[in-house]
Every structure is written in C-alpha cells, then in structure tokens.
Design a protein around this motif. Sequence first.
Motif, short mmCIF file in Angstrom:
data_model
loop_
_atom_site.label_atom_id
_atom_site.label_comp_id
_atom_site.label_asym_id
_atom_site.label_seq_id
_atom_site.Cartn_x
_atom_site.Cartn_y
_atom_site.Cartn_z
N ASP A 43 0.82 -1.20 0.00
CA ASP A 43 0.00 0.00 0.00
C ASP A 43 0.86 1.26 0.00
O ASP A 43 1.83 1.37 0.74
N GLY A 44 0.50 2.22 -0.87
CA GLY A 44 1.11 3.54 -0.85
C GLY A 44 2.59 3.58 -1.19
O GLY A 44 3.32 4.41 -0.64
N CYS A 45 3.03 2.75 -2.11
CA CYS A 45 4.47 2.64 -2.41
C CYS A 45 4.82 3.33 -3.72
O CYS A 45 4.52 2.83 -4.80
N HIS A 160 -3.46 0.33 14.81
CA HIS A 160 -3.06 0.55 13.41
C HIS A 160 -1.54 0.55 13.24
O HIS A 160 -1.01 1.29 12.40
N ASN A 161 -0.86 -0.26 14.03
CA ASN A 161 0.59 -0.40 13.88
C ASN A 161 0.85 -1.45 12.80
O ASN A 161 0.93 -2.64 13.06
N TYR A 162 0.97 -0.97 11.56
CA TYR A 162 1.10 -1.89 10.43
C TYR A 162 2.47 -2.56 10.39
O TYR A 162 2.61 -3.63 9.81
N GLN A 163 3.45 -1.95 11.01
CA GLN A 163 4.75 -2.60 11.06
C GLN A 163 4.67 -3.91 11.84
O GLN A 163 5.23 -4.92 11.43
N LEU A 164 3.93 -3.90 12.95
CA LEU A 164 3.75 -5.13 13.72
C LEU A 164 2.82 -6.11 13.02
O LEU A 164 3.09 -7.31 12.96
N SER A 165 1.72 -5.61 12.47
CA SER A 165 0.77 -6.53 11.84
C SER A 165 1.32 -7.12 10.55
O SER A 165 0.98 -8.26 10.17
N PHE A 189 0.44 -5.71 2.44
CA PHE A 189 1.23 -5.10 3.51
C PHE A 189 0.89 -3.62 3.63
O PHE A 189 0.89 -2.89 2.63
N GLY A 190 0.66 -3.14 4.86
CA GLY A 190 0.18 -1.78 5.06
C GLY A 190 1.19 -0.76 5.55
O GLY A 190 0.91 0.43 5.57
N GLN A 191 2.40 -1.20 5.97
CA GLN A 191 3.27 -0.27 6.69
C GLN A 191 3.89 0.83 5.85
O GLN A 191 4.21 1.90 6.38
N VAL A 192 4.05 0.62 4.54
CA VAL A 192 4.64 1.67 3.71
C VAL A 192 3.70 2.88 3.66
O VAL A 192 4.12 4.03 3.80
N ASP A 193 2.41 2.62 3.49
CA ASP A 193 1.42 3.70 3.52
C ASP A 193 1.41 4.36 4.89
O ASP A 193 1.32 5.60 4.99
N GLY A 194 1.50 3.57 5.95
CA GLY A 194 1.53 4.13 7.29
C GLY A 194 2.72 5.06 7.49
O GLY A 194 2.58 6.14 8.10
N ILE A 212 9.77 0.40 3.02
CA ILE A 212 9.82 -0.34 1.76
C ILE A 212 10.85 -1.46 1.86
O ILE A 212 10.61 -2.59 1.40
N GLU A 213 11.98 -1.19 2.47
CA GLU A 213 13.03 -2.20 2.60
C GLU A 213 12.58 -3.34 3.50
O GLU A 213 12.90 -4.52 3.23
N ARG A 214 11.86 -3.04 4.57
CA ARG A 214 11.35 -4.11 5.42
C ARG A 214 10.36 -4.99 4.65
O ARG A 214 10.42 -6.23 4.74
#
Length: 313
Positions: A43-45, A160-165, A189-194, A212-214
């Motif tokens: 998401d959001g990349c 809404h901690n997308y890095q953990l989810s 995966f949601g963390q890039v948008d977050g 993005i790297e993660r």
Amino acid sequence: MLSRSLRRRFGVTSFAICVAIFAMASAADAVEPTKKVLVIGIDGCRFDALQRAETPHLDALMEAGAVAQPTRIFPARYREADTISGPGWSNILCGVWSDKHRAMDNEFTAPNYEEYPHFFKRLKQAQPDAATASFSDWSPIAKNILSDSDVTLDAEREDHNYQLSDVEIVAAASKHLREADPTATVVYFGQVDGAGHADGFHPSVPTYVKAIERVDGYVGELLAAIESRPTRANEDWLILVTTDHGGSGTSHSNGHENPEVACSWLVVSGDAAHRGKIAGERGQVDLVPTALKHLGVSVDPAWKLDGEAVGLK
C-alpha cells in the motif's frame, strides 16, 4: 529408440509395446505444470522510492519479469472516486474501474461487488476446486473487497501499527504457501502507507524508504516459502506485485492532478512472464485479467472487465 538387437530379441510385437511404454513415460514427463498466482500488494508505495530503497527481492522479480510503470489509478473517463485505498484496491482486485464497482472512498457506502466481484469469485466460477487465500492488515480488504476467500486473515490492529501486523501477515502467509495447496493468494502489507502518512511519501524520507526495505524482506520470505514447496518443480508460479497509489507530503487524497499520487506500477514475474518494460498505457485493472489468463480462465465478455492481460509470453 531401442537397438536392432533388442528388436530382433523381442520381436516386432514386443518392440511395439516397448515403444509405447517409452512414449507414455515421455508424455508423463511432459505434464503441464500446475498454474498458481501470488499477488503482493504494498500500500502507498511510490516507484521512485522503491528505486531508492535497497530491495534485492523486488529487484530480482523485476529483473525476471515485466514491469508496467507508470500505471493509471483511475480511467480517463471517470474521476469521481478518491485517490485512496478503497477505490484503488477495488480496481486492482476486481478488474474494473470505480464507475462499475462503486467503491468511491474508504467508507464502502454502496459498492457494486455483486455485479463486479473480486477475481477469486471469477476463478471459482471456472474452477470450483480452486483454493484461494487472503492475508491483509487493512480490514476492508478482508471484509469488503476480498470477501469469501477460502482462507482469510485480517490482522489489522486497533492501534493501526502496520509494522507489527505486517510481521503477522508474512508469517501466516509464508506458512500457508509452504504447507497448503493454494491456487491464488493475495498478501497485502500496510506499513509503507503508514510511514508515508506519518512522515511523508517521498524517496528522501528515511522512514518511508526503510518501510519499503522491510517489506522487501517479507517479499523474500514469501518467495522462499514457494521455493521450499515439495511440489515446486511441477508448479508454474506467477508473481504479481503492485500498489494502490503514490503520495505527496503526508497525503494522497484528491490527487487526480498530482503525478506523485496518481500513478501505480505493476510487476509481472515468473517463467510465464516477458522480460522488460510493458509498453503502452496500463491501468490497475490489468492485474485481474493477467492472473486469470495465467490460471487458464477465459474472460467472459459479460464480466465487462476494463483491463487486459499484460506481461505474459
């Protein structure tokens, strides 16, 4: 071919039987591999940030496949839907634009998914025994857009901690890819948008690039899971990777006139894919017909899909 001495020894009839056995064995060796699809949504990349980041796994997929960039996130004919995730992922997973699926924003007030469903349902119409799975941590993917998967994990957290989810998502999806027999799988995966909303959607933002790297590391875990399958040698996997929108500043809403927002990209990778840039103007709606073609599903004109298969040999 058998030697003359063997033909003399066994006689003509026995020789013919041996030839038939050899032919049957050769035919067995030439069995068509089982077609499978993995869709990875990030998401959001932004593509320029992807190029700035250290992403060996995504780079390898692009090197071994075809890339469409830029990719439209709305059609020339219609701009009423916002440039956000609800319309974007509906475009991507239903294969039609928002004037058909009617997901105009993230509220999903009156979507038209019954007439224009996600591609899992199209797959099941043609192949009822096909196995589908969805792993995501933005709840509308599971609850609205990709409903009725055979396997569904909605891992969105209350904070809404997308890095953990995302960690939960990649663990569950990798296990499924290793141990189950999926036909089509979607992993989101949601963390890039977050990270973009928190600190900025731009290749100069360290936290955005690091996210993005993660996620690239998670892509590597998914690919490793596929390669570890005991049946991998007899399978033909198509990997599709895409995003729903870009971003500008810390937002991407109302971005129709902003090229930093209003563009996506699509990677089509695997043995069935061409290599290099996909020519022409492409759209998010191309993912569904591409996946269906690889899986051997003929698109019914009555479905009124807006895209076409791209990047395949």
